[in-house]
Design a protein around this motif. Structure first.
Motif, PDB file in Angstrom:
ATOM      1  N   ARG A   1      39.955 -28.945  22.562  1.00 53.04           N
ATOM      2  CA  ARG A   1      40.908 -29.041  21.457  1.00 53.04           C
ATOM      3  C   ARG A   1      40.388 -28.247  20.256  1.00 53.04           C
ATOM      4  O   ARG A   1      39.190 -28.186  19.999  1.00 53.04           O
ATOM      5  CB  ARG A   1      41.114 -30.505  21.050  1.00 53.04           C
ATOM      6  CG  ARG A   1      41.855 -31.314  22.086  1.00 53.04           C
ATOM      7  CD  ARG A   1      42.308 -32.650  21.517  1.00 53.04           C
ATOM      8  NE  ARG A   1      41.183 -33.509  21.194  1.00 53.04           N
ATOM      9  CZ  ARG A   1      40.684 -34.420  22.036  1.00 53.04           C
ATOM     10  NH1 ARG A   1      41.226 -34.586  23.220  1.00 53.04           N
ATOM     11  NH2 ARG A   1      39.666 -35.181  21.674  1.00 53.04           N
ATOM     12  N   LYS A   2      41.328 -27.664  19.510  1.00 48.02           N
ATOM     13  CA  LYS A   2      40.971 -26.940  18.295  1.00 48.02           C
ATOM     14  C   LYS A   2      40.512 -27.929  17.232  1.00 48.02           C
ATOM     15  O   LYS A   2      40.973 -29.074  17.198  1.00 48.02           O
ATOM     16  CB  LYS A   2      42.163 -26.130  17.782  1.00 48.02           C
ATOM     17  CG  LYS A   2      42.691 -25.111  18.776  1.00 48.02           C
ATOM     18  CD  LYS A   2      43.947 -24.459  18.248  1.00 48.02           C
ATOM     19  CE  LYS A   2      44.555 -23.505  19.276  1.00 48.02           C
ATOM     20  NZ  LYS A   2      45.821 -22.928  18.796  1.00 48.02           N
ATOM     21  N   ARG A   3      39.641 -27.468  16.341  1.00 44.29           N
ATOM     22  CA  ARG A   3      39.113 -28.327  15.284  1.00 44.29           C
ATOM     23  C   ARG A   3      39.724 -27.923  13.953  1.00 44.29           C
ATOM     24  O   ARG A   3      39.584 -26.779  13.523  1.00 44.29           O
ATOM     25  CB  ARG A   3      37.586 -28.222  15.235  1.00 44.29           C
ATOM     26  CG  ARG A   3      36.899 -28.733  16.497  1.00 44.29           C
ATOM     27  CD  ARG A   3      35.416 -28.503  16.450  1.00 44.29           C
ATOM     28  NE  ARG A   3      35.102 -27.083  16.436  1.00 44.29           N
ATOM     29  CZ  ARG A   3      33.926 -26.595  16.057  1.00 44.29           C
ATOM     30  NH1 ARG A   3      32.984 -27.399  15.628  1.00 44.29           N
ATOM     31  NH2 ARG A   3      33.715 -25.298  16.076  1.00 44.29           N
ATOM     32  N   ALA A   4      40.379 -28.854  13.301  1.00 46.21           N
ATOM     33  CA  ALA A   4      41.086 -28.586  12.051  1.00 46.21           C
ATOM     34  C   ALA A   4      40.309 -29.159  10.876  1.00 46.21           C
ATOM     35  O   ALA A   4      39.776 -30.269  10.942  1.00 46.21           O
ATOM     36  CB  ALA A   4      42.486 -29.210  12.100  1.00 46.21           C
ATOM     37  N   LEU A   5      40.258 -28.374   9.790  1.00 38.43           N
ATOM     38  CA  LEU A   5      39.588 -28.808   8.565  1.00 38.43           C
ATOM     39  C   LEU A   5      40.578 -29.251   7.502  1.00 38.43           C
ATOM     40  O   LEU A   5      40.444 -30.326   6.933  1.00 38.43           O
ATOM     41  CB  LEU A   5      38.713 -27.669   8.014  1.00 38.43           C
ATOM     42  CG  LEU A   5      37.351 -27.476   8.654  1.00 38.43           C
ATOM     43  CD1 LEU A   5      36.660 -26.271   8.033  1.00 38.43           C
ATOM     44  CD2 LEU A   5      36.489 -28.712   8.461  1.00 38.43           C
ATOM     45  N   TRP A   6      41.577 -28.385   7.191  1.00 36.94           N
ATOM     46  CA  TRP A   6      42.491 -28.678   6.085  1.00 36.94           C
ATOM     47  C   TRP A   6      43.902 -28.203   6.449  1.00 36.94           C
ATOM     48  O   TRP A   6      44.089 -27.362   7.328  1.00 36.94           O
ATOM     49  CB  TRP A   6      42.070 -27.967   4.792  1.00 36.94           C
ATOM     50  CG  TRP A   6      40.635 -28.074   4.454  1.00 36.94           C
ATOM     51  CD1 TRP A   6      39.931 -29.209   4.184  1.00 36.94           C
ATOM     52  CD2 TRP A   6      39.692 -26.993   4.339  1.00 36.94           C
ATOM     53  NE1 TRP A   6      38.623 -28.917   3.914  1.00 36.94           N
ATOM     54  CE2 TRP A   6      38.447 -27.559   4.001  1.00 36.94           C
ATOM     55  CE3 TRP A   6      39.772 -25.623   4.478  1.00 36.94           C
ATOM     56  CZ2 TRP A   6      37.315 -26.800   3.806  1.00 36.94           C
ATOM     57  CZ3 TRP A   6      38.643 -24.864   4.284  1.00 36.94           C
ATOM     58  CH2 TRP A   6      37.440 -25.462   3.955  1.00 36.94           C
TER      59      TRP A   6
END
Length: 491
Positions: free
Chosen positions: A415-420
């Motif tokens: 899964r992609k990692r999201a910050l903001w």
């Protein structure tokens, strides 16, 4: 000739009286000197003598110099040793000189980078000019009179392209060094770092004053008669005064120094991009729900603590804002009204979806750039980098929401990692800033990330890019709401 070993805080440790080939260099280059007893002496063309790196503005380790003097005497040299730790310069003068040297390094390294870039471009042009002879895929004709020349041309193309790549890497290296030198003063005067530095300096000063009174500090005692204690006290006093003035200057420019008086229990504090409810107010920090609760959340309240009442402390020097409970309650309503008004005034417009390749091209990471250069070198000697022209974007398209992702080298995550979450305009500014990429990671963005939990997930924000967000005037969100689709898109 007599070899003179001198040390002062003002000039550092210097060795004068040596000559080329007299045998002293082998002794001076041993990595057994200095305060760490692991440093060698170096030759300075500017000073025209040997010097010990990082010895200025510090007291010397006398046994190290006595060992050096004895080794030189055993080698047949006459040696004099003079140590004066009391001869020093003020901290302000020393810091001013360091800033001036940093500016000089930035200018010098910038020149190196420009020279390397020009050399890389010239080598590429030379390779390209040779490759034009083989533009239509002309093979090497074995046994033909042109075989020798063709092989020499291929070798020259290969050498020129290799030089172009090498010079490009060298230009990137010196560009990074120049940027680091240019940021020296801003880094040293960053208010948060300065406040933490002041806490340490004040603790050191209290320890020195205790030793002067004959008391124990930091787990051991020192002789009150030691003259070094008075010198250390004067240095610490000057350094503290210097950085306190830096904080006053920052306050005059608008920096807010948060303290216990600014918060009460139930307020909300902005800590590393997320709002947390204040559980307790401490002398140097506020107690908040554990930061693991902030994953995927913009606001974390006391009732949202999902980790068995774990808590966290947010020091005042790392706080970015404050809101009362009433202001925080009204904030979501105001944002909802603003988004509704924007949706009514600016109907959604279908735009091309930025792919991962597009994001990487707009902000290449170091390993991506090297892989691209290798591929081009292997397959296309006539290739030349051309600027990518982005499609024209409509004004309201820049205000659509985008998700900023973090990607790592050799990552195998499902899964992609999201910050903001932020607007497309803000996401482009953040991902285009060179400070948001490193040796093993980079930031990218997309406005069509997929389904939360299946295609991507929120990851904790460690605050390492807080300075970039503050400088760009961006307040990121930790919640994602997909933009509404037009009927055509929905179909």
């Amino acid at each position: 000739m007599t070899i003179e070993i001198t040390h002062t805080r003002r000039e550092g440790t210097l060795i004068e009286g040596t000559s080329r080939g007299d045998g002293s260099a082998e002794i001076l280059r041993l990595r057994e000197y200095g305060r760490t007893q692991r440093q060698p002496f170096r030759w300075s063309r500017n000073l025209d003598c040997w010097y010990l790196p990082h010895s200025r503005d510090h007291a010397t380790y006398t046994p190290s110099l006595e060992l050096l003097a004895q080794r030189l005497r055993d080698a047949g040299f006459e040696v004099t040793l003079a140590i004066d730790n009391a001869d020093r310069r003020s901290f302000s003068d020393a810091e001013k000189e360091r800033e001036e040297k940093a500016e000089g390094r930035a200018e010098r390294f910038g020149g190196y980078a420009a020279s390397a870039a020009q050399s890389s471009e010239a080598a590429w042009k030379a390779s390209h000019e040779i490759s034009e002879r083989f533009a239509f895929g002309q093979p090497i004709l074995i046994g033909h009179h042109s075989e020798g020349r063709a092989r020499r041309d291929h070798a020259r193309m290969d050498n020129a392209m290799r030089k172009s790549i090498s010079e490009s890497d060298r230009a990137a290296h010196w560009t990074g060094r120049a940027q680091a030198a240019a940021n020296y003063e801003r880094f040293k005067k960053d208010p948060g770092r300065t406040l933490r530095r002041l806490d340490k300096l004040r603790a050191d000063l209290r320890a020195v004053e205790k030793w002067q009174r004959g008391e124990s500090a930091k787990g051991f005692s020192r002789s009150p008669a030691d003259p070094e204690l008075e010198t250390e006290r004067q240095e610490l006093t000057e350094e503290i005064a210097h950085w306190e003035q830096a904080i006053k200057d920052a306050e005059a420019e608008g920096f807010k120094m948060w303290s216990k008086a600014d918060f009460t229990r139930g307020d909300f504090v902005l800590y590393r991009g997320t709002w947390y409810e204040v559980l307790r107010v401490n002398p140097k920090s506020v107690t908040i729900p554990h930061i693991h609760n902030g994953v995927g959340q913009r606001v974390v309240r006391a009732a949202d603590n999902r980790h068995d009442s774990w808590t966290w402390t947010a020091p005042y020097d790392d706080v970015s804002g404050r809101k009362s409970a009433d202001e925080m309650q009204q904030s979501p309503r105001a944002e909802a009204a603003e988004h509704q008004e924007q949706a009514q005034q600016a109907p959604p417009i279908k735009e091309p979806v930025p792919t991962a390749e597009t994001c990487l091209t707009s902000h290449p990471s170091p390993w991506h750039a090297k892989a691209r250069r290798w591929a081009l070198h292997q397959h296309a000697p006539e290739w030349r980098p051309t600027p990518v022209t982005a499609p024209a974007e409509k004004a309201n398209g820049l205000e659509g929401m985008a998700l900023v992702l973090i990607t790592s080298k050799n990552s195998r995550r499902s899964r992609k990692r999201a910050l903001w979450a932020m607007t497309r305009r803000e996401a482009k500014a953040v991902c285009g800033d060179p400070r948001t990429s490193g040796r093993s990671y980079m930031l990218t963005w997309t406005d069509r990330p997929g389904t939360e939990g299946a295609d991507w997930e929120w990851v904790p924000d460690n605050g390492s890019h807080a300075a970039v967000l503050d400088e760009l005037g961006i307040t990121p969100r930790r919640e994602w709401t997909a933009a509404p689709q037009s009927p055509a898109e929905a179909a």
